[in-house]
Design a protein around this motif. Structure first.
Motif, mmCIF file in Angstrom:
data_model
loop_
_atom_site.group_PDB
_atom_site.id
_atom_site.type_symbol
_atom_site.label_atom_id
_atom_site.label_comp_id
_atom_site.label_asym_id
_atom_site.label_seq_id
_atom_site.Cartn_x
_atom_site.Cartn_y
_atom_site.Cartn_z
ATOM 1 N N SER A 481 -2.985 3.638 0.824
ATOM 2 C CA SER A 481 -3.906 2.663 0.228
ATOM 3 C C SER A 481 -3.103 1.506 -0.330
ATOM 4 N N THR A 482 -3.584 0.289 -0.084
ATOM 5 C CA THR A 482 -3.014 -0.909 -0.700
ATOM 6 C C THR A 482 -3.965 -1.300 -1.830
ATOM 7 N N LEU A 483 -3.494 -1.237 -3.073
ATOM 8 C CA LEU A 483 -4.402 -1.332 -4.207
ATOM 9 C C LEU A 483 -4.450 -2.697 -4.879
ATOM 10 N N LYS A 484 -3.304 -3.360 -5.079
ATOM 11 C CA LYS A 484 -3.312 -4.563 -5.911
ATOM 12 C C LYS A 484 -2.149 -5.476 -5.563
ATOM 13 N N SER A 491 6.857 -18.227 -4.280
ATOM 14 C CA SER A 491 7.662 -17.649 -3.201
ATOM 15 C C SER A 491 7.639 -16.127 -3.171
ATOM 16 N N GLY A 492 6.775 -15.506 -3.962
ATOM 17 C CA GLY A 492 6.774 -14.057 -3.966
ATOM 18 C C GLY A 492 5.520 -13.464 -4.575
ATOM 19 N N ALA A 493 5.466 -12.127 -4.562
ATOM 20 C CA ALA A 493 4.335 -11.396 -5.129
ATOM 21 C C ALA A 493 4.737 -9.940 -5.283
ATOM 22 N N HIS A 494 4.001 -9.221 -6.118
ATOM 23 C CA HIS A 494 4.228 -7.796 -6.369
ATOM 24 C C HIS A 494 3.034 -7.024 -5.825
ATOM 25 N N VAL A 495 3.301 -6.062 -4.904
ATOM 26 C CA VAL A 495 2.233 -5.311 -4.246
ATOM 27 C C VAL A 495 2.370 -3.845 -4.641
ATOM 28 N N THR A 496 1.271 -3.235 -5.054
ATOM 29 C CA THR A 496 1.280 -1.825 -5.422
ATOM 30 C C THR A 496 0.259 -1.067 -4.586
ATOM 31 N N GLY A 497 0.490 0.227 -4.418
ATOM 32 C CA GLY A 497 -0.420 1.064 -3.645
ATOM 33 C C GLY A 497 -0.111 2.524 -3.837
ATOM 34 N N THR A 498 -0.670 3.360 -2.976
ATOM 35 C CA THR A 498 -0.505 4.802 -3.033
ATOM 36 C C THR A 498 -0.367 5.342 -1.617
ATOM 37 N N ILE A 499 0.544 6.306 -1.434
ATOM 38 C CA ILE A 499 0.674 6.977 -0.137
ATOM 39 C C ILE A 499 0.619 8.484 -0.353
ATOM 40 N N ASN A 500 0.240 9.210 0.706
ATOM 41 C CA ASN A 500 0.190 10.673 0.650
ATOM 42 C C ASN A 500 0.652 11.219 1.989
ATOM 43 N N ALA A 501 1.737 12.011 1.982
ATOM 44 C CA ALA A 501 2.304 12.532 3.228
ATOM 45 C C ALA A 501 1.454 13.651 3.833
ATOM 46 N N ASN A 502 0.515 14.192 3.090
ATOM 47 C CA ASN A 502 -0.375 15.263 3.569
ATOM 48 C C ASN A 502 0.393 16.447 4.144
ATOM 49 N N GLY A 560 1.064 11.210 13.017
ATOM 50 C CA GLY A 560 0.482 9.917 13.343
ATOM 51 C C GLY A 560 0.917 8.843 12.360
ATOM 52 N N THR A 561 0.396 7.637 12.571
ATOM 53 C CA THR A 561 0.684 6.480 11.721
ATOM 54 C C THR A 561 -0.623 5.982 11.124
ATOM 55 N N THR A 562 -0.649 5.786 9.800
ATOM 56 C CA THR A 562 -1.872 5.384 9.111
ATOM 57 C C THR A 562 -1.616 4.124 8.294
ATOM 58 N N PRO A 563 -2.336 3.029 8.585
ATOM 59 C CA PRO A 563 -2.220 1.829 7.751
ATOM 60 C C PRO A 563 -3.172 1.911 6.560
ATOM 61 N N GLY A 564 -2.786 1.307 5.461
ATOM 62 C CA GLY A 564 -3.662 1.213 4.299
ATOM 63 C C GLY A 564 -4.586 0.018 4.405
ATOM 64 N N ASP A 565 -5.315 -0.261 3.320
ATOM 65 C CA ASP A 565 -6.253 -1.377 3.295
ATOM 66 C C ASP A 565 -5.506 -2.707 3.367
ATOM 67 N N ASP A 566 -6.106 -3.682 4.019
ATOM 68 C CA ASP A 566 -5.541 -5.030 4.093
ATOM 69 C C ASP A 566 -5.979 -5.826 2.863
#
Length: 669
Positions: A481-484, A491-502, A560-566
């Protein structure tokens, strides 16, 4: 745990429950029998290699060896472009590009101590106690080779055994003894001056044996013993014994010609056992050797050798009580169609043990002309044999299973057998290696590719079958998940999210770019095989000012490969100003164009004002409106101001209810 991941898991759980329910209604019970192809492996249960995938090998030995690693991934080997070549498959049947270089591990070896590297290949494989891959085969057609690769496909060491007077020299089988030494077995073809050499004379095959220890690192040309020569003829490596040929190449023994060793297994006390193909007398040998020396027969095992008539052997398996299973096929001198898969059980003294009929179990698979090339013993004592079976005039993958008593197990596949053809009509192929991985049976094999040179060769095949029980549910894919996005600058930004290897070891990265094609990504980061959510964050830099960007987290593993939210954001400043907007010659002039943010929540409103090139000042006011809502802004929307002009936002806070004196008095009474 993040809400997006929870929602996706709920949808997946519902879909999986529905799919299992439908499958239970639609599929007959026989569809879940042992021996069924696992469709989660490449969608079909098998992966047939193509030239475009670099999976057409040129195996001089006609065999594709294999192992299964601790995580269930299959590694197959052979020869490609003159190099010993290994390839690894993910759990879903795709090529694992993280192995070696792009999915392949390669190495080349010389045929003589002073010669250049020549055609090399893997014919047999096993693993050592550390999980390293041990591949054995040939180098330069005149050397027997064993090489060590790490579990990840990095070449680390080798030993090269040079041939005494031989035109062909190769290891067909390899085993690692408890003391760490390596046992090789295979064949050599004599070319002494007194013996005719093919094609003018007969091809006489003799057994070869070597016991070597790999060095800790680097290459070794003396691990098989010092190389020597005499009179212009090679005497080979001193640690190699060749059955039926003297060290000077003389004294060829016709009784030993025409057969070669095709299997070897190490015993717990460092003794070892080899099995041979059939010789001129149509018999196969099973021989046990002592733990010391090279090629010293153990007289306590039928005088050193057990002979099985009308038989050819290719694989061995050890039982806990020290007895052995030897797999191969029966030999019928009158008709190859009468050839059957077989397993012989041999006791610790070299005598046939109680099993099947007289110690040997035989069965015809499909149309006969069978070969038994590989063997695996299940936890319940059942014996799996794989090789080839005739089907409509072509050879197909053939599997059968015997019970511990040596009776064909009719609960396996269809009436005790599974036959897998390839192509219409079927092309020639057979299983050459297999190993159990839990309830699954991993298999490697080959198909004949008749494409004209240089394209022709052997198509490498990896396959997976259910060895026991109904098919287990496929492992879940990883989630992201791409959260914020915050901390936005020019010239930049801070991106946070969550991943789960299942539950499967994975890697994650962040993709970013001006469109949903992204185009850029951060370096992959490994994450352990956990089922817990992991918070991830990336700080981007070097972006263009005043530019809209798309970002998303991505996670991948063998499932497999899983993309988060855009998510999208726009860097501060004016477009086209580069990473330092407004600075230097030709830079666009910066300004603040006030956006409308009344009615929005504070954080989105703040980001919108900052992206517009303004600064934010927040004041709070008690209100009946929801907490955090912007009540008013000090500057009119659309107004253009100087860069970093301050826009004051009035934000609602909770209005406390009034308490009357009467109620207060009552409360204290």
């Amino acid at each position: 745990m993040s809400h997006p991941i929870l929602r996706r898991r709920f949808r997946r759980a519902c879909a999986l429950t529905f799919a299992i329910g439908c499958a239970a209604l639609a599929a007959p019970a026989a569809a879940l029998a042992d021996g069924q192809l696992d469709p989660s492996f490449n969608g079909t249960g098998y992966h047939v290699g193509t030239a475009g995938e670099n999976l057409v090998f040129t195996n001089a030995e006609n065999r594709i060896p294999m192992i299964v690693q601790s995580d269930g991934k299959i590694v197959a080997g052979g020869s490609r472009g003159g190099f010993m070549t290994l390839v690894r498959y993910n759990l879903n049947g795709s090529i694992d590009t993280s192995f070696g270089s792009g999915g392949f591990a390669t190495q080349q070896f010389a045929g003589t101590p002073t010669g250049p590297p020549g055609a090399s290949g893997a014919v047999a494989m096993t693993q050592d106690a550390g999980g390293n891959i041990i591949a054995a085969g040939f180098g330069g057609s005149q050397s027997m080779v064993v090489a060590r690769f790490t579990a990840g496909g990095v070449y680390s060491a080798s030993a090269v055994c040079f041939a005494p007077h031989l035109i062909d020299y190769a290891a067909r089988a390899v085993a690692v003894r408890p003391n760490g030494s390596i046992v090789l077995a295979g064949y050599g073809r004599d070319r002494h001056a007194s013996a005719p050499v093919p094609p003018t004379g007969p091809a006489v095959l003799y057994g070869i044996r070597a016991v070597i220890t790999l060095p800790a690192s680097g290459n070794s040309t003396t691990a098989c013993g010092t190389y020597s020569s005499a009179g212009g003829l090679s005497l080979g490596s001193s640690g190699v014994a060749v059955d039926g040929v003297n060290p000077d190449g003389s004294g060829a023994d016709p009784a030993r010609g025409g057969r070669f060793y095709d299997a070897v297994i190490a015993l717990p006390d460092n003794r070892y056992v080899v099995a041979s193909t059939s010789g001129p007398d149509n018999s196969a040998w099973v021989q046990r050797y002592s733990a010391t020396g090279v090629g010293t027969l153990d007289s306590g095992f039928a005088g050193g050798r057990a002979t099985l008539g009308a038989t050819s052997l290719h694989a061995l398996a050890l039982l806990p009580d020290g007895s052995l299973y030897a797999a191969g096929e029966s030999i019928d001198a009158m008709s190859s169609a009468n050839r059957q898969m077989l397993v012989a059980k041999i006791g610790t003294t070299g005598a046939l043990a109680a099993f099947g009929s007289g110690g040997i179990a035989r069965t015809t698979v499909a149309g006969g002309s069978d070969t038994g090339q590989a063997i695996a013993i299940q936890g319940d004592g059942n014996v799996l044999v794989g090789g080839s079976a005739n089907l409509a005039g072509k050879t197909a993958f053939g599997l059968t299973r015997f019970t511990p008593a040596g009776v064909r197990d009719d609960t396996f596949g269809t009436h005790g057998q599974t036959v897998t053809p390839f192509g219409t009509p079927a092309v020639n192929g057979y299983i050459t290696g297999m190993a159990l991985s839990g309830t699954l049976l991993a298999v490697a094999g080959r198909l004949t590719d008749n494409t004209p040179p240089p394209g022709g060769g052997l198509d490498v095949v990896a396959a997976r079958y259910f060895a026991t029980g109904a098919p287990p549910p496929p492992p879940p894919p990883p989630a992201a998940s791409t959260l914020k996005v915050d901390g936005i600058t020019g010239s930049g930004a801070h991106v946070t999210g969550t991943i789960n290897a299942n539950g499967t070891a994975s890697t994650w990265w962040l993709e970013y770019g001006p469109t949903t094609s992204y185009g850029s990504k951060t370096a992959p980061v490994a994450v352990a095989a956990s089922t817990a959510d992991v918070d991830v964050a990336v700080t981007l830099s070097g972006l263009n000012s005043g530019t809209l960007y798309h970002v998303r987290f991505v996670i991948a593993n063998g499932i497999g490969t899983t993309p988060g939210d855009d998510l999208t954001f726009t860097t501060l400043g004016s477009p086209g100003a580069g990473n330092n907007p407004g600075a230097g010659k030709g830079g666009a002039k910066k300004f603040c164009k006030v956006p409308k943010v009344v009615g929005k929540k504070l954080n989105p409103a703040r980001r919108k004002v900052l992206r517009a090139g303004c600064k934010v000042r927040v004041v709070y006011k008690k209100s009946k409106r929801p907490k955090g809502i912007v009540l008013k802004q000090s500057r009119k929307a659309g107004k253009k101001l100087v860069y970093h002009a301050v826009v004051k936002l009035t934000v609602a806070v909770k209005l406390q209810p009034k308490v009357t004196k009467h109620k207060a008095a009552k409360k204290h009474s």
